[in-house]
Design an enzyme around this catalytic site. Structure first.
Site, PDB file in Angstrom:
ATOM      1  N   LEU A 150      21.260   0.826  16.696  1.00 18.12           N
ATOM      2  CA  LEU A 150      20.224  -0.269  16.406  1.00 18.12           C
ATOM      3  C   LEU A 150      18.854   0.233  15.788  1.00 18.12           C
ATOM      4  O   LEU A 150      18.449   1.132  16.410  1.00 18.12           O
ATOM      5  CB  LEU A 150      20.183  -1.513  17.119  1.00 18.12           C
ATOM      6  CG  LEU A 150      21.383  -2.185  17.867  1.00 18.12           C
ATOM      7  CD1 LEU A 150      21.274  -3.241  18.706  1.00 18.12           C
ATOM      8  CD2 LEU A 150      22.304  -2.800  16.713  1.00 18.12           C
ATOM      9  N   HIS A 176      -6.654 -13.833   2.395  1.00 17.79           N
ATOM     10  CA  HIS A 176      -5.685 -13.134   2.249  1.00 17.79           C
ATOM     11  C   HIS A 176      -5.127 -12.843   3.691  1.00 17.79           C
ATOM     12  O   HIS A 176      -5.958 -13.349   4.657  1.00 17.79           O
ATOM     13  CB  HIS A 176      -6.243 -11.830   1.714  1.00 17.79           C
ATOM     14  CG  HIS A 176      -7.015 -10.901   2.587  1.00 17.79           C
ATOM     15  ND1 HIS A 176      -8.499 -10.953   2.340  1.00 17.79           N
ATOM     16  CD2 HIS A 176      -6.854  -9.924   3.230  1.00 17.79           C
ATOM     17  CE1 HIS A 176      -9.205 -10.293   3.303  1.00 17.79           C
ATOM     18  NE2 HIS A 176      -8.263  -9.577   3.689  1.00 17.79           N
ATOM     19  N   ASP A 226      13.607   2.717  15.780  1.00 15.75           N
ATOM     20  CA  ASP A 226      14.930   3.113  16.048  1.00 15.75           C
ATOM     21  C   ASP A 226      15.126   3.431  17.345  1.00 15.75           C
ATOM     22  O   ASP A 226      14.756   4.685  17.760  1.00 15.75           O
ATOM     23  CB  ASP A 226      15.285   4.355  14.866  1.00 15.75           C
ATOM     24  CG  ASP A 226      16.773   4.735  15.048  1.00 15.75           C
ATOM     25  OD1 ASP A 226      17.305   4.046  15.862  1.00 15.75           O
ATOM     26  OD2 ASP A 226      17.283   5.520  14.335  1.00 15.75           O
ATOM     27  N   PHE A 235      19.813  -5.513   3.696  1.00 14.76           N
ATOM     28  CA  PHE A 235      20.033  -4.944   5.098  1.00 14.76           C
ATOM     29  C   PHE A 235      20.792  -6.003   5.949  1.00 14.76           C
ATOM     30  O   PHE A 235      21.457  -5.613   6.928  1.00 14.76           O
ATOM     31  CB  PHE A 235      18.749  -4.349   5.472  1.00 14.76           C
ATOM     32  CG  PHE A 235      17.972  -3.198   5.035  1.00 14.76           C
ATOM     33  CD1 PHE A 235      18.281  -2.750   3.856  1.00 14.76           C
ATOM     34  CD2 PHE A 235      16.985  -2.298   5.787  1.00 14.76           C
ATOM     35  CE1 PHE A 235      17.643  -1.799   3.224  1.00 14.76           C
ATOM     36  CE2 PHE A 235      16.376  -1.413   5.065  1.00 14.76           C
ATOM     37  CZ  PHE A 235      16.798  -0.828   4.027  1.00 14.76           C
ATOM     38  N   ASN A 242      24.857  -8.065   5.194  1.00 15.23           N
ATOM     39  CA  ASN A 242      26.197  -7.521   5.241  1.00 15.23           C
ATOM     40  C   ASN A 242      26.988  -7.908   6.490  1.00 15.23           C
ATOM     41  O   ASN A 242      27.945  -7.607   6.754  1.00 15.23           O
ATOM     42  CB  ASN A 242      26.054  -5.812   5.448  1.00 15.23           C
ATOM     43  CG  ASN A 242      24.950  -5.428   6.332  1.00 15.23           C
ATOM     44  OD1 ASN A 242      24.777  -6.187   7.210  1.00 15.23           O
ATOM     45  ND2 ASN A 242      24.620  -4.118   6.096  1.00 15.23           N
ATOM     46  N   ASP A 244       0.768  -1.172  -0.040  1.00 13.39           N
ATOM     47  CA  ASP A 244       0.090  -0.007  -0.120  1.00 13.39           C
ATOM     48  C   ASP A 244       0.857   1.240   0.060  1.00 13.39           C
ATOM     49  O   ASP A 244       0.250   2.448  -0.456  1.00 13.39           O
ATOM     50  CB  ASP A 244      -0.987  -0.127   1.215  1.00 13.39           C
ATOM     51  CG  ASP A 244      -2.147  -1.020   0.843  1.00 13.39           C
ATOM     52  OD1 ASP A 244      -2.316  -1.379  -0.159  1.00 13.39           O
ATOM     53  OD2 ASP A 244      -2.571  -1.598   1.788  1.00 13.39           O
ATOM     54  N   TYR A 246     -10.011  -0.805   1.206  1.00 14.10           N
ATOM     55  CA  TYR A 246      -9.608  -1.048   2.857  1.00 14.10           C
ATOM     56  C   TYR A 246      -9.461   0.138   3.510  1.00 14.10           C
ATOM     57  O   TYR A 246      -8.935   1.227   2.946  1.00 14.10           O
ATOM     58  CB  TYR A 246      -8.563  -2.043   3.007  1.00 14.10           C
ATOM     59  CG  TYR A 246      -8.856  -3.297   3.462  1.00 14.10           C
ATOM     60  CD1 TYR A 246      -9.328  -3.618   4.535  1.00 14.10           C
ATOM     61  CD2 TYR A 246      -8.573  -4.484   2.626  1.00 14.10           C
ATOM     62  CE1 TYR A 246      -9.691  -4.778   5.313  1.00 14.10           C
ATOM     63  CE2 TYR A 246      -9.046  -5.832   2.813  1.00 14.10           C
ATOM     64  CZ  TYR A 246      -9.533  -5.890   4.269  1.00 14.10           C
ATOM     65  OH  TYR A 246     -10.065  -7.179   4.643  1.00 14.10           O
ATOM     66  N   HIS A 250      -2.952 -10.027   5.840  1.00 12.47           N
ATOM     67  CA  HIS A 250      -2.456  -8.663   6.192  1.00 12.47           C
ATOM     68  C   HIS A 250      -1.179  -8.624   6.855  1.00 12.47           C
ATOM     69  O   HIS A 250      -0.963  -9.428   7.862  1.00 12.47           O
ATOM     70  CB  HIS A 250      -3.488  -8.014   6.987  1.00 12.47           C
ATOM     71  CG  HIS A 250      -4.798  -7.584   6.506  1.00 12.47           C
ATOM     72  ND1 HIS A 250      -4.911  -6.543   5.481  1.00 12.47           N
ATOM     73  CD2 HIS A 250      -5.867  -8.100   6.376  1.00 12.47           C
ATOM     74  CE1 HIS A 250      -6.000  -6.442   4.851  1.00 12.47           C
ATOM     75  NE2 HIS A 250      -6.834  -7.593   5.542  1.00 12.47           N
ATOM     76  N   ASP A 253      16.900   4.235  20.822  1.00  9.76           N
ATOM     77  CA  ASP A 253      18.103   4.781  21.469  1.00  9.76           C
ATOM     78  C   ASP A 253      17.785   4.642  22.934  1.00  9.76           C
ATOM     79  O   ASP A 253      17.159   5.693  23.613  1.00  9.76           O
ATOM     80  CB  ASP A 253      18.247   6.221  20.968  1.00  9.76           C
ATOM     81  CG  ASP A 253      18.690   6.222  19.548  1.00  9.76           C
ATOM     82  OD1 ASP A 253      19.239   5.233  18.891  1.00  9.76           O
ATOM     83  OD2 ASP A 253      18.902   7.184  18.908  1.00  9.76           O
ATOM     84  N   GLU A 312      26.934  -7.322   9.619  1.00 10.20           N
ATOM     85  CA  GLU A 312      27.748  -6.248  10.632  1.00 10.20           C
ATOM     86  C   GLU A 312      27.122  -6.871  12.237  1.00 10.20           C
ATOM     87  O   GLU A 312      26.293  -7.349  12.479  1.00 10.20           O
ATOM     88  CB  GLU A 312      27.116  -5.104  10.220  1.00 10.20           C
ATOM     89  CG  GLU A 312      27.355  -4.424   8.977  1.00 10.20           C
ATOM     90  CD  GLU A 312      26.928  -2.990   8.776  1.00 10.20           C
ATOM     91  OE1 GLU A 312      27.558  -2.250   8.543  1.00 10.20           O
ATOM     92  OE2 GLU A 312      25.617  -3.127   9.139  1.00 10.20           O
TER      93      GLU A 312
END
Length: 717
Positions: free
Chosen positions: A627, A509, A518, A615, A618, A372, A460, A511, A520, A620
């Site tokens: 993070l 279906h 993020d 993402f 790699n 969407d 929807y 959903h 901190d 890491e």
């Protein structure tokens, strides 16, 4: 530590501070003044107009108005805030650094050239832009023109094409449905389009589901689906490639018309829709057997002593909470600088994507995999109805979008903020004396502050909520409602859904909704841990021979981590363009990994511009790093007759919680002055009670506001 708790799976997932103990909330940084939140504020109408005027004035871009004219022209499709880089914003918020310059993200469709493409620009500084520069995608990839979202102009051109293409089917459609497509006035057919638009990268072929244009037309398919190739910028080169009618495929409208005229076609005759109480409408019908009243107003939310939150621009405060917010045209609500008692909990919490994978027997149903963000999920934030979509007492905010328009469009009352009684105490205890009396009762009423908007993506409706609780818990929640995505019923279709009306199949279906978190916690240097609980059979030290025990312990993760959700992809578009394959993935923050999806993924899922898998690959370390947690929640929807006329919200909500875990010395809601404590003064008779409270003894009357009003328009100003 703060925990991520998913509401559809038992999980305790912790983000912990990088080293040492968490600082005391009282010793943390001070709350920045409300005007600092404006660095995250959506562009104002004046800023949107300034960006458009500036870009339209650049001769090298050769821009034309979006509406009207040919498709093969250069147009400005989207303008929205380009948030500052995280390190720049934190330097300003935490270290007194320079205020970041406001910039805009502008998406331009270059269709008026030999090799059409899409280019994104950073435009600034605002409010008076004077320069622009291209924005680069990860890996330096360019955006193919076929990946662009649909525009109003392209829909108008599809409509014109269908008018001509459906003319041979006039008699079939008139005789079988009572409606037709060309030269219609009151008895018209319309269509809904399906995505992805093809089976391979570079295609733009859409299946169109024809429906009667009545109230709730999504539930009125007529049994005809049309495949149109519209990849060329010149509509004269568009073509109908296939048709599906009532279980059979045809190569052209002429072939289908001939079969009807020859009398060899199995025709699906639909009954005439009633003029009132249509099954797809909200008009009341039937009755409750108890006879309890529904013709009077039900319970309402009130604020007897006024609002207990503070809203200044895009800065919101409530109890210990403070945050900045915006409503992105591309993807919806986004929170920044989320703090509790002055300590930053998260730099960003935001909606990223909502997808729905369908199954079905018709070609449109089996092709449907909606993503969407590709439909402007944040820009379809239509007016919230006072007293229904949000309480009468809520604060309502307008939103302004420049999305497929020739100027800012104001969406009235697109966002609401309100305090909600949860109906359950935040905490309570009755301390019994086990002799018919009690030692004390104490309770704290349950309330939460709600930040809400909606996205009506064609059929929807998603209701997006962020809830802030006094005990330091934040909840992200989405309710799904609106019309189900329905196709024409055939006996073969029963494998893929339920027959919800005589000629309507509600298609099975899933959903899936994705968020970026993020976190901190006491700074940007965090680590990720899971907490496992398992049974440990040990000897009982105080009863030799008996055995018992539980063990609980944290388990750190050092590399990019994810928890499985979906199986590995098979045929068809890979679900990996967005991270819905995982309940949770944790990665390091990178400025070129700001979103997990894009507005281009819907129409280019095979080679997506933003591939979440990159993402994770790699390898890491994620120990003592900045993070980002990527959270997916969702549910399987098996449509049923009770989804008529609309899917109801109870049972169709998912989300997650952020919860403090040994971050505070005690429940921080003890700072609230809303508890009630009752102690008996003369036990065991209990004839005298001491009632302690720190709010007025009575909440007072709830004054009803004025009569219900609604406008519902969203227009360029």
């Amino acid at each position: 530590m703060w925990l991520l708790q998913l509401t559809w799976v038992l999980a305790l997932l912790g983000i912990v501070a990088g080293s040492g103990s968490s600082p005391s909330p009282s010793s943390g940084p001070t709350v920045p003044p409300p005007d600092t939140a404006s660095i995250f504020a959506d562009l104002s109408p004046a800023e949107l107009r300034a960006v458009r005027t500036f870009l339209m004035s650049r001769p090298e871009l050769g821009l034309s108005p979006s509406r009207g004219g040919p498709l093969a022209k250069n147009t400005l499709f989207l303008v929205e805030l380009l948030p500052p880089k995280k390190r720049v914003a934190l330097r300003y918020l935490d270290q007194g650094g320079p205020r970041p310059q406001r910039q805009a993200r502008a998406v331009v469709f270059f269709a008026g050239q030999a090799e059409p493409n899409i280019t994104e620009f950073a435009v600034g500084p605002l409010p008076r832009p004077r320069s622009y520069r291209p924005l680069r995608f990860k890996g330096g990839r360019s955006v193919p023109f076929t990946a662009r979202p649909m525009t109003q102009l392209e829909y108008e051109l599809l409509h014109r094409m269908l008018v001509a293409a459906m003319e041979p089917l006039y008699r079939l459609l008139r005789d079988s449905t009572g409606f037709w497509y060309h030269n219609c006035s009151q008895r018209c057919l319309t269509f809904s389009d399906i995505a992805p638009r093809g089976l391979a990268s570079g295609e733009r072929r859409s299946w169109l589901v024809l429906q009667r244009f009545v109230e709730g037309y999504f539930l009125h398919p007529v049994g005809l689906e049309v495949l149109v190739d519209h990849h060329d910028p010149d509509p004269q080169r568009w073509a109908v490639q296939q048709l599906w009618y009532n279980g059979q495929y045809f190569s052209s409208p002429q072939e289908l018309a001939e079969r009807y005229e020859q009398g060899t076609l199995e025709v699906a005759h639909l009954p005439e829709p009633p003029s009132r109480q249509l099954f797809s409408s909200y008009e009341p019908r039937g009755s409750f057997t108890t006879g309890t009243p529904t013709e009077v107003h039900g319970a309402k939310v009130c604020e007897p002593q006024g609002r207990r939150y503070r809203l200044q621009g895009n800065h919101l405060e409530y109890g210990g909470w403070s945050l900045a917010f915006r409503l992105r045209s591309s993807a919806g609500l986004q929170l920044f600088d989320l703090r509790f008692n002055r300590e930053r909990v998260a730099y960003e919490v935001s909606v990223q994507e909502a997808i729905a994978f369908y199954g079905g027997h018709t070609p449109a149903a089996m092709q449907t995999k909606y993503m969407d963000a590709g439909w402007g999920m944040g820009s379809v934030s239509y007016e919230l109805a006072r007293g229904i979509d949000c309480p009468d007492t809520a604060t309502y905010l307008d939103a302004h979008h420049l999305y497929d328009a020739d100027g800012p469009v104001r969406f009235s009352r697109a966002i609401c903020v309100f305090e909600l009684p949860t109906g359950v105490p935040l905490r309570r205890h009755f301390d019994s004396d086990f002799q018919g009396g009690f030692n004390f009762y104490a309770g704290l009423e349950g309330q939460a502050l709600v930040l809400r908007t909606t996205s009506t993506v064609y059929n929807y409706d998603y209701i997006w909520d962020f809830l802030l609780y006094p005990n330091g818990v934040m909840e992200a929640k989405v309710h799904a409602t609106g019309f189900i995505h329905a196709t024409f019923y055939t006996p073969e279709g029963r494998r893929y859904g339920s027959r919800v009306h005589s000629h309507v199949l509600g298609n099975l279906h899933t959903h899936l909704v994705h968020y970026k978190v993020d976190l901190d916690i006491a700074g940007t240097g965090n680590s990720f841990e899971t907490m496992d609980v398992r049974f440990e059979n040990i000897s009982n030290p105080w009863s030799p021979g008996a055995r018992q025990g539980w063990e609980m312990g944290p388990h750190p993760a050092l590399a990019p981590t994810h928890m499985g959700l979906l199986p590995a992809p098979g045929d068809g578009p890979d679900p990996a363009p967005v991270p819905h394959r995982y309940h949770l993935a944790v990665t390091r923050h990178h400025e070129n990994e700001l979103t997990s999806s894009s507005i281009y993924t819907q129409n280019e899922p095979w080679e997506p511009l933003v591939s979440f898998e990159s993402f994770l690959r790699n390898n890491e370390t994620i120990e003592n790093q900045d993070l980002v947690a990527w959270v997916t929640v969702g549910f399987l929807h098996v449509p049923h007759a009770e989804d008529i006329p609309n899917t109801a919200t109870p049972g169709n909500a998912v989300g997650f919680f952020l919860r403090p875990f040994n971050f505070f010395d005690e429940d921080p809601s003890v700072a609230s002055l809303s508890p009630v404590i009752v102690r008996p003064l003369d036990p065991p008779t209990f004839s005298q009670l001491e009632i302690q409270r720190w709010t007025p003894a009575s909440p007072g009357p709830c004054v009803a506001p004025g009569p219900f009003t609604y406008n519902g328009t969203y227009r360029q100003e």
